[in-house]
Structures are given as structure tokens and as C-alpha cells.
Design a protein around this motif. Structure first.
Motif, PDB file in Angstrom:
ATOM      1  N   THR A 110     -36.887 -19.937  15.980  1.00 19.65           N
ATOM      2  CA  THR A 110     -38.020 -19.326  16.684  1.00 19.65           C
ATOM      3  C   THR A 110     -39.338 -19.499  15.914  1.00 19.65           C
ATOM      4  O   THR A 110     -40.292 -18.775  16.175  1.00 19.65           O
ATOM      5  CB  THR A 110     -37.752 -17.824  16.913  1.00 19.65           C
ATOM      6  OG1 THR A 110     -37.478 -17.210  15.658  1.00 19.65           O
ATOM      7  CG2 THR A 110     -36.595 -17.621  17.874  1.00 19.65           C
ATOM      8  N   PHE A 111     -39.369 -20.450  14.986  1.00 21.33           N
ATOM      9  CA  PHE A 111     -40.561 -20.712  14.168  1.00 21.33           C
ATOM     10  C   PHE A 111     -41.818 -20.698  15.033  1.00 21.33           C
ATOM     11  O   PHE A 111     -41.825 -21.292  16.111  1.00 21.33           O
ATOM     12  CB  PHE A 111     -40.433 -22.068  13.475  1.00 21.33           C
ATOM     13  CG  PHE A 111     -41.652 -22.473  12.712  1.00 21.33           C
ATOM     14  CD1 PHE A 111     -41.856 -22.002  11.427  1.00 21.33           C
ATOM     15  CD2 PHE A 111     -42.603 -23.305  13.281  1.00 21.33           C
ATOM     16  CE1 PHE A 111     -42.997 -22.367  10.723  1.00 21.33           C
ATOM     17  CE2 PHE A 111     -43.740 -23.663  12.575  1.00 21.33           C
ATOM     18  CZ  PHE A 111     -43.930 -23.191  11.291  1.00 21.33           C
ATOM     19  N   PRO A 112     -42.863 -20.032  14.592  1.00 17.32           N
ATOM     20  CA  PRO A 112     -43.047 -19.338  13.316  1.00 17.32           C
ATOM     21  C   PRO A 112     -42.582 -17.873  13.324  1.00 17.32           C
ATOM     22  O   PRO A 112     -42.679 -17.192  12.320  1.00 17.32           O
ATOM     23  CB  PRO A 112     -44.556 -19.411  13.099  1.00 17.32           C
ATOM     24  CG  PRO A 112     -45.109 -19.308  14.494  1.00 17.32           C
ATOM     25  CD  PRO A 112     -44.115 -20.063  15.368  1.00 17.32           C
ATOM     26  N   HIS A 113     -42.067 -17.409  14.443  1.00 20.56           N
ATOM     27  CA  HIS A 113     -41.673 -16.000  14.577  1.00 20.56           C
ATOM     28  C   HIS A 113     -40.319 -15.777  13.906  1.00 20.56           C
ATOM     29  O   HIS A 113     -39.365 -16.510  14.171  1.00 20.56           O
ATOM     30  CB  HIS A 113     -41.625 -15.610  16.058  1.00 20.56           C
ATOM     31  CG  HIS A 113     -42.857 -16.023  16.786  1.00 20.56           C
ATOM     32  ND1 HIS A 113     -44.028 -15.314  16.704  1.00 20.56           N
ATOM     33  CD2 HIS A 113     -43.119 -17.095  17.577  1.00 20.56           C
ATOM     34  CE1 HIS A 113     -44.956 -15.914  17.414  1.00 20.56           C
ATOM     35  NE2 HIS A 113     -44.423 -17.006  17.959  1.00 20.56           N
ATOM     36  N   HIS A 114     -40.254 -14.766  13.053  1.00 22.11           N
ATOM     37  CA  HIS A 114     -39.014 -14.476  12.327  1.00 22.11           C
ATOM     38  C   HIS A 114     -39.029 -13.045  11.815  1.00 22.11           C
ATOM     39  O   HIS A 114     -40.059 -12.377  11.863  1.00 22.11           O
ATOM     40  CB  HIS A 114     -38.838 -15.447  11.154  1.00 22.11           C
ATOM     41  CG  HIS A 114     -39.951 -15.373  10.159  1.00 22.11           C
ATOM     42  ND1 HIS A 114     -41.154 -16.025  10.339  1.00 22.11           N
ATOM     43  CD2 HIS A 114     -40.060 -14.704   8.989  1.00 22.11           C
ATOM     44  CE1 HIS A 114     -41.951 -15.777   9.305  1.00 22.11           C
ATOM     45  NE2 HIS A 114     -41.311 -14.960   8.471  1.00 22.11           N
ATOM     46  N   ARG A 115     -37.874 -12.600  11.341  1.00 25.63           N
ATOM     47  CA  ARG A 115     -37.792 -11.278  10.734  1.00 25.63           C
ATOM     48  C   ARG A 115     -37.016 -11.375   9.430  1.00 25.63           C
ATOM     49  O   ARG A 115     -36.161 -12.247   9.266  1.00 25.63           O
ATOM     50  CB  ARG A 115     -37.179 -10.252  11.684  1.00 25.63           C
ATOM     51  CG  ARG A 115     -35.742 -10.473  11.993  1.00 25.63           C
ATOM     52  CD  ARG A 115     -35.246  -9.462  13.011  1.00 25.63           C
ATOM     53  NE  ARG A 115     -33.794  -9.391  12.959  1.00 25.63           N
ATOM     54  CZ  ARG A 115     -33.083  -8.363  13.343  1.00 25.63           C
ATOM     55  NH1 ARG A 115     -33.671  -7.291  13.834  1.00 25.63           N
ATOM     56  NH2 ARG A 115     -31.776  -8.380  13.270  1.00 25.63           N
ATOM     57  N   HIS A 116     -37.352 -10.479   8.526  1.00 26.29           N
ATOM     58  CA  HIS A 116     -36.707 -10.406   7.219  1.00 26.29           C
ATOM     59  C   HIS A 116     -35.798  -9.184   7.230  1.00 26.29           C
ATOM     60  O   HIS A 116     -36.267  -8.063   7.436  1.00 26.29           O
ATOM     61  CB  HIS A 116     -37.753 -10.256   6.111  1.00 26.29           C
ATOM     62  CG  HIS A 116     -38.727 -11.386   6.061  1.00 26.29           C
ATOM     63  ND1 HIS A 116     -38.614 -12.405   5.161  1.00 26.29           N
ATOM     64  CD2 HIS A 116     -39.832 -11.658   6.815  1.00 26.29           C
ATOM     65  CE1 HIS A 116     -39.608 -13.265   5.334  1.00 26.29           C
ATOM     66  NE2 HIS A 116     -40.365 -12.826   6.345  1.00 26.29           N
ATOM     67  N   VAL A 117     -34.504  -9.404   7.021  1.00 22.65           N
ATOM     68  CA  VAL A 117     -33.526  -8.329   7.024  1.00 22.65           C
ATOM     69  C   VAL A 117     -32.565  -8.532   5.864  1.00 22.65           C
ATOM     70  O   VAL A 117     -31.920  -9.583   5.770  1.00 22.65           O
ATOM     71  CB  VAL A 117     -32.716  -8.302   8.349  1.00 22.65           C
ATOM     72  CG1 VAL A 117     -31.709  -7.174   8.356  1.00 22.65           C
ATOM     73  CG2 VAL A 117     -33.638  -8.204   9.545  1.00 22.65           C
ATOM     74  N   LYS A 118     -32.480  -7.544   4.984  1.00 19.67           N
ATOM     75  CA  LYS A 118     -31.544  -7.581   3.855  1.00 19.67           C
ATOM     76  C   LYS A 118     -31.624  -8.891   3.070  1.00 19.67           C
ATOM     77  O   LYS A 118     -30.619  -9.510   2.755  1.00 19.67           O
ATOM     78  CB  LYS A 118     -30.119  -7.331   4.334  1.00 19.67           C
ATOM     79  CG  LYS A 118     -29.923  -5.966   4.943  1.00 19.67           C
ATOM     80  CD  LYS A 118     -28.507  -5.742   5.370  1.00 19.67           C
ATOM     81  CE  LYS A 118     -28.377  -4.367   6.009  1.00 19.67           C
ATOM     82  NZ  LYS A 118     -27.032  -4.102   6.490  1.00 19.67           N
ATOM     83  N   GLY A 119     -32.833  -9.333   2.812  1.00 20.98           N
ATOM     84  CA  GLY A 119     -33.039 -10.538   2.018  1.00 20.98           C
ATOM     85  C   GLY A 119     -32.830 -11.843   2.760  1.00 20.98           C
ATOM     86  O   GLY A 119     -32.909 -12.912   2.171  1.00 20.98           O
TER      87      GLY A 119
END
Length: 116
Positions: free
Chosen positions: A84-93
Motif C-alpha cells: 500500500t506504499f506509501p501508506h503503512h502502519r507500524h505495529v510491534k516493530g
């Protein structure tokens, strides 16, 4: 203005929350906002940043911390490997795809985290 929409969304989602507008700038065709929200009785806070040009959301960053858990969503163009670049999420590293990147979806996720 987008700020008033966001304030309403937060107030509807998290009754009694404390909202601090860190920065709000409006020009002829652009709006930038940065907020910090403390959610009562949950040891949680969130930060919301958005930059709009006209009706287009150009950049955003949504962050939540609940106790020792944190997660954030953004569209900084630094994880080209994500579908989904550039859309992303950061979860647990880890970096994960972000299919629904709306603020409403983020607030729903925060609600899930704080209702545990």
C-alpha cells in the motif's frame, strides 16, 4: 475547516478526552494541524497530524500509545516494499500495509485498544 471535523470526531469517540491543538495553520488553499489527545481512564494518548491542499490529504501521521503499546500510521514514502506504499502502519516493530487509512479507521482502532 478540517480541524472542526476532527474535534467533533474525537469528542464523539472519546467522551471527556482532553484535546490540545499543538499547531493549526490555514492559508488560501492549505491547512496543517497537529493535535494531542489524552483519553481518560485508559492511560492512552494519541497524536494526529494532517496536511491538506485543497481537498487532498497530502501527508498524515496518526500515533497512539496505550500503556506500553504503541502504533502509528503514516504516508511517509520510506517503505517501498509495502503493497500500500506509501501508506503503512507500524505495529510491534513491524511495518504493515494500511488499506483503510482514514482518520475514522484510526480512531476505531484506538477505541479497540482502549476498550480492552
Amino acid at each position: 475547516m478540517r480541524l472542526s471535523q476532527i474535534l467533533r470526531l474525537i469528542e464523539d469517540s472519546f467522551e471527556g478526552s482532553t484535546i490540545l491543538v499543538l499547531k493549526h495553520e490555514v492559508s488560501e488553499n492549505a491547512e496543517y494541524l497537529s493535535l494531542r489527545v489524552e483519553i481518560p481512564h485508559s492511560e492512552a494518548f494519541l497524536e494526529i497530524r494532517e496536511f491538506w491542499k485543497g481537498n487532498e490529504l497530502v501527508a498524515y501521521g496518526y500515533y497512539v500509545r496505550v500503556k506500553d503499546y504503541e502504533e502509528w500510521w503514516d504516508n511517509r514514502p520510506h517503505h517501498r516494499e509495502v503493497i500500500t506504499f506509501p501508506h503503512h502502519r507500524h505495529v510491534k516493530g513491524k511495518v504493515e500495509p494500511l488499506f483503510d487509512r482514514s482518520l475514522e479507521a484510526f480512531l476505531k482502532r484506538v477505541k479497540e485498544l482502549t476498550d480492552r
